[in-house]
Structure formats: C-alpha cells, structure tokens
Design a protein around this motif. Sequence first.
Motif, PDB file in Angstrom:
ATOM      1  N   SER A  29     -35.687 -69.585  45.236  1.00 47.84           N
ATOM      2  CA  SER A  29     -36.478 -70.691  45.764  1.00 47.84           C
ATOM      3  C   SER A  29     -37.834 -70.731  45.069  1.00 47.84           C
ATOM      4  CB  SER A  29     -36.668 -70.524  47.268  1.00 47.84           C
ATOM      5  OG  SER A  29     -37.420 -69.358  47.534  1.00 47.84           O
ATOM      6  N   ASP A  30     -38.539 -71.857  45.235  1.00 41.22           N
ATOM      7  CA  ASP A  30     -39.851 -72.017  44.609  1.00 41.22           C
ATOM      8  C   ASP A  30     -40.952 -71.268  45.341  1.00 41.22           C
ATOM      9  OD1 ASP A  30     -39.101 -73.765  42.490  1.00 41.22           O
ATOM     10  OD2 ASP A  30     -38.942 -75.408  43.913  1.00 41.22           O
ATOM     11  N   THR A  31     -40.836 -71.165  46.660  1.00 37.82           N
ATOM     12  CA  THR A  31     -41.943 -70.630  47.445  1.00 37.82           C
ATOM     13  C   THR A  31     -41.453 -69.756  48.595  1.00 37.82           C
ATOM     14  OG1 THR A  31     -42.012 -72.465  49.022  1.00 37.82           O
ATOM     15  CG2 THR A  31     -43.296 -72.716  47.010  1.00 37.82           C
ATOM     16  N   PHE A  32     -42.378 -68.960  49.106  1.00 36.39           N
ATOM     17  CA  PHE A  32     -42.233 -68.320  50.408  1.00 36.39           C
ATOM     18  C   PHE A  32     -43.292 -68.917  51.328  1.00 36.39           C
ATOM     19  CE2 PHE A  32     -40.366 -64.351  48.348  1.00 36.39           C
ATOM     20  CZ  PHE A  32     -39.121 -64.526  48.937  1.00 36.39           C
ATOM     21  N   ILE A  33     -42.932 -69.174  52.573  1.00 35.18           N
ATOM     22  CA  ILE A  33     -43.900 -69.530  53.607  1.00 35.18           C
ATOM     23  C   ILE A  33     -43.664 -68.581  54.770  1.00 35.18           C
ATOM     24  CG2 ILE A  33     -44.732 -71.288  55.223  1.00 35.18           C
ATOM     25  CD1 ILE A  33     -43.884 -73.418  53.266  1.00 35.18           C
ATOM     26  N   LYS A  74     -29.410 -83.112  46.741  1.00 30.53           N
ATOM     27  CA  LYS A  74     -28.272 -82.751  45.898  1.00 30.53           C
ATOM     28  C   LYS A  74     -28.687 -81.679  44.886  1.00 30.53           C
ATOM     29  CE  LYS A  74     -25.719 -86.157  44.558  1.00 30.53           C
ATOM     30  NZ  LYS A  74     -25.209 -87.336  43.820  1.00 30.53           N
ATOM     31  N   LYS A  75     -29.857 -81.819  44.291  1.00 29.78           N
ATOM     32  CA  LYS A  75     -30.348 -80.820  43.335  1.00 29.78           C
ATOM     33  C   LYS A  75     -30.603 -79.477  44.023  1.00 29.78           C
ATOM     34  CE  LYS A  75     -32.627 -84.086  40.182  1.00 29.78           C
ATOM     35  NZ  LYS A  75     -33.937 -84.536  39.652  1.00 29.78           N
ATOM     36  N   ALA A  76     -31.123 -79.541  45.240  1.00 26.43           N
ATOM     37  CA  ALA A  76     -31.438 -78.305  45.957  1.00 26.43           C
ATOM     38  C   ALA A  76     -30.186 -77.532  46.318  1.00 26.43           C
ATOM     39  CB  ALA A  76     -32.230 -78.628  47.219  1.00 26.43           C
ATOM     40  N   VAL A  77     -29.111 -78.242  46.629  1.00 23.57           N
ATOM     41  CA  VAL A  77     -27.855 -77.594  47.022  1.00 23.57           C
ATOM     42  C   VAL A  77     -27.185 -76.932  45.826  1.00 23.57           C
ATOM     43  CG1 VAL A  77     -25.519 -78.059  47.843  1.00 23.57           C
ATOM     44  CG2 VAL A  77     -27.472 -79.027  49.052  1.00 23.57           C
ATOM     45  N   ALA A  97     -20.804 -73.745  44.950  1.00 28.33           N
ATOM     46  CA  ALA A  97     -20.939 -73.253  46.321  1.00 28.33           C
ATOM     47  C   ALA A  97     -21.739 -71.953  46.344  1.00 28.33           C
ATOM     48  CB  ALA A  97     -19.566 -73.035  46.949  1.00 28.33           C
ATOM     49  N   GLY A  98     -22.672 -71.860  47.278  1.00 28.80           N
ATOM     50  CA  GLY A  98     -23.447 -70.634  47.433  1.00 28.80           C
ATOM     51  C   GLY A  98     -24.582 -70.471  46.456  1.00 28.80           C
ATOM     52  N   THR A  99     -24.925 -71.536  45.725  1.00 23.90           N
ATOM     53  CA  THR A  99     -26.002 -71.417  44.736  1.00 23.90           C
ATOM     54  C   THR A  99     -27.268 -72.142  45.158  1.00 23.90           C
ATOM     55  OG1 THR A  99     -25.244 -73.353  43.492  1.00 23.90           O
ATOM     56  CG2 THR A  99     -24.347 -71.200  42.859  1.00 23.90           C
ATOM     57  N   ALA A 100     -27.339 -72.620  46.384  1.00 19.12           N
ATOM     58  CA  ALA A 100     -28.555 -73.279  46.861  1.00 19.12           C
ATOM     59  C   ALA A 100     -29.723 -72.291  46.829  1.00 19.12           C
ATOM     60  CB  ALA A 100     -28.346 -73.802  48.278  1.00 19.12           C
ATOM     61  N   GLN A 101     -30.894 -72.811  46.399  1.00 18.64           N
ATOM     62  CA  GLN A 101     -32.064 -71.926  46.348  1.00 18.64           C
ATOM     63  C   GLN A 101     -32.466 -71.448  47.746  1.00 18.64           C
ATOM     64  OE1 GLN A 101     -31.832 -74.985  44.776  1.00 18.64           O
ATOM     65  NE2 GLN A 101     -33.265 -75.101  43.053  1.00 18.64           N
TER      66      GLN A 101
END
Length: 412
Positions: free
Chosen positions: A323-327, A350-353, A357-361
Amino acid sequence: MRITKARLDRYRKDLDSLGESASRYVEALFDGLIAEHPGASVAEMREAADEAIQDSLYAFGDQASSLALDLFDEIAEAYGIEADTSIEDVIDLQAMDSKVRYLARNLVDGDFGAFKRDIRDLTKYYVKRCAFENMERNCYRNDLRYARVPSGRETCAFCFMLSSRGFVYRSEQTAGHAHAYHENCDCVIVPGFKGLPADRQVEGYEPEGMLDRWHECQATAGSDSDLRDEWESLSKQDRARYKGGNDAERYRRFVNAKAMREVETRDWRWLYTGDAPHYSAESGAHPDEYERECGRILRENGFPVHFRKTMGSQKGGYKRRTSDTFIKGDPWEMKNPAGNTDKTVKNQMKKAVGKEAGTAQSDRLIISNVRSDRSVEQMVIDVKSLFEDGRFVEISEVLIVGRDGDIVRVKR
C-alpha cells in the motif's frame, strides 16, 4: 485566575503517584493474606482481594480526595467564593465486589499473575475515582460547573467528547457518569464557570476548538441523512443496544458512537490542540506531488499519514504490491484521479484491486479530487453505488478526500 498547565500536571502526577502507591500496597497486603492461608480457594482469594482493596482505599482514597479539594479550594478562593467542601465516601463497595468477582475468572483459569495485575489496576482506578467524584460533588454542592480536562496524551474518544463541551457539567450524570472513568484515564475534573472562556480558566484548554474537531469527525462519519438512513435500517434489537429513554435519545447515542469511532482514527495532539501531525515517510518512499497534497489535507484533518516505499510487479515474476500509506498502523492505498466521469472512481477501485486475485494493495482505499473536478459528493455516490452493486468486494472502506478539506468515510 487561570489554572496553569504546570498546576494540573502536578495534580495528575500526584494522583498517579497515589494510585501507584495504592496498587503496590494492595498487592503486598493480598500476598500477605494469601501467605497466611496457603491453599486458599478461589472464593477465599477473591475475598482477600476485596479486603485488600478496601484497606488500600482507606489508606489512599481520602488522600486522593484531599488533593482534589485542595485544587477546588484554590480556585474558589481565587474567585472569592466561600465554598462548602467535604470529603465523602464515594465508592460503591457492592459494585467493587462485582468487579473483583469478574476478575476472579483468571483464578478459575489458574492465572494468578493476571489476577494480581487486574486488582492493582482496579485499585488505581478507584483511587482516582475518589478524587474525581469528590470534585464533582463539591462542584454540585457549591453550584459550580465543571469540565473534564484531558492531558492531551492518548485521551479516549469518549473522554474527548465530554471534554469538548467545556464548563457545562453540574452533575456526574450529565457528564456521562456510566462511562465517566476508566483505567488509565488521563482526564481531571476542574471546577469553573459556564460562559467564561475556558482558556481563561485553564491554561491550554480550548474546548471550542476541540468541539470543532469533534464536529469534523462527525461529518467524516456521515451526513445526518446518511446516518438516519443507516439507523432506520437497523433492527429493533440493534437499536436497543444504544441505551436511552426514547428513540431520539438512542439515535443520538448511535450518532455519537459513529463519531467516537472516527475520533479514534485521528492523532491525539490534533484532537487536543489542532496541530497537524508531522510529515512522515519510510526511507525510499517517493510520493508524487498529488499524493503529498492529499497527505497534507489528511494530516490537517488529524490523520497521521505515513508514506511507504511501494513495490509493484517486477521483471521475471509478480511481486505482491504494498500500500501507499499507513494510518495508525493500517495500510491504505491512495489514488488521485484526474478525470471527471462516471467511471473515474470505478477505474481507481479497479486499479487498487489489481488484475490477479489476492494482489490488492489494501482493503482500504483513499480517493481524492486534488486534481479532479469530480465533487466529493459525487465521488461518495459513486462508491456507494459500487458497494451496493456488490463490486470490488476486496475493498472494505473508502476515504473520499476533497481538495477543500472535506473528508467522508464510506464503509461497505
């Protein structure tokens, strides 16, 4: 007179010191009672704990109450009030016994160490409660208002809500007595006057700004119409979880619960002072200008954004993306689209997903309009529509971030 931060810090420190002394005292007394009765049953150990806590309160509870009344008398004298003060027994011993009985489940499980830690914590809680409740009762007796003043360090959401109201409380009931104190609570109860600016009464305490930030969290949690729709969709049983005399009161508690969950996502310094968290990034993280701008907006609204070094597909094979960030420790992917069509939000999800399968950030997604003309309101509608259609099940929630600082959270 204004109570200085140093005076309040000394009061907190003195209460904490008494609580620690009481907890050590109760542990030593409990150990001594058990040593006199080796092989004691669970019931006997529970009774020994009860006896030890009561003895510790006789030793330290009145001292804590005296600290509170010393502060009360200082303020009353400064304002020329001839105060009628007294120390009262405020601990419900039957309720305390119930708590000890609950904690004794550790003894049933054979975890003697956990039980001792719990009764130490319970003792500290009751020592502070002696001070807080005596302060409340003396405010009531002398027709003064009081405020809950947090330290600004890790204040819980419920205490923040109460603290943001300023000098308005006249009784422990109106201050939310059912949840008024908890273990490790860093609030103190301070007498004062409704209508007189709070920062003229307590240095650094500005409930007006805290209330503004409370309302910002409410707005992020959802509009009144959205929350009303969600409330209407709840079953009668689910509504009953929010205690209240009537449906309107239960709905108010439901809205406050939503806001408190939102408060817990924010930086405590921002909640208390309004100061934005500092820029934070891992070594090797290189957010672009739109990500930095989106991060700035989030930080100004109290979100402690931490940019990550991201990795995507690599030559010779696919590597799981980050992912891009932690909050606050949770991973979030960030998207800053440029378009303004009915597919703008859909394409970002769609880009985020991802394609596999299983590759969402992350299952959490931030979408901003820092370079898009699509409004926050329309983006919210787009996300809700996709969720209602059962699309992008990999995503559980979305934060819509507006260039003007409007932020809305949408959960599946």
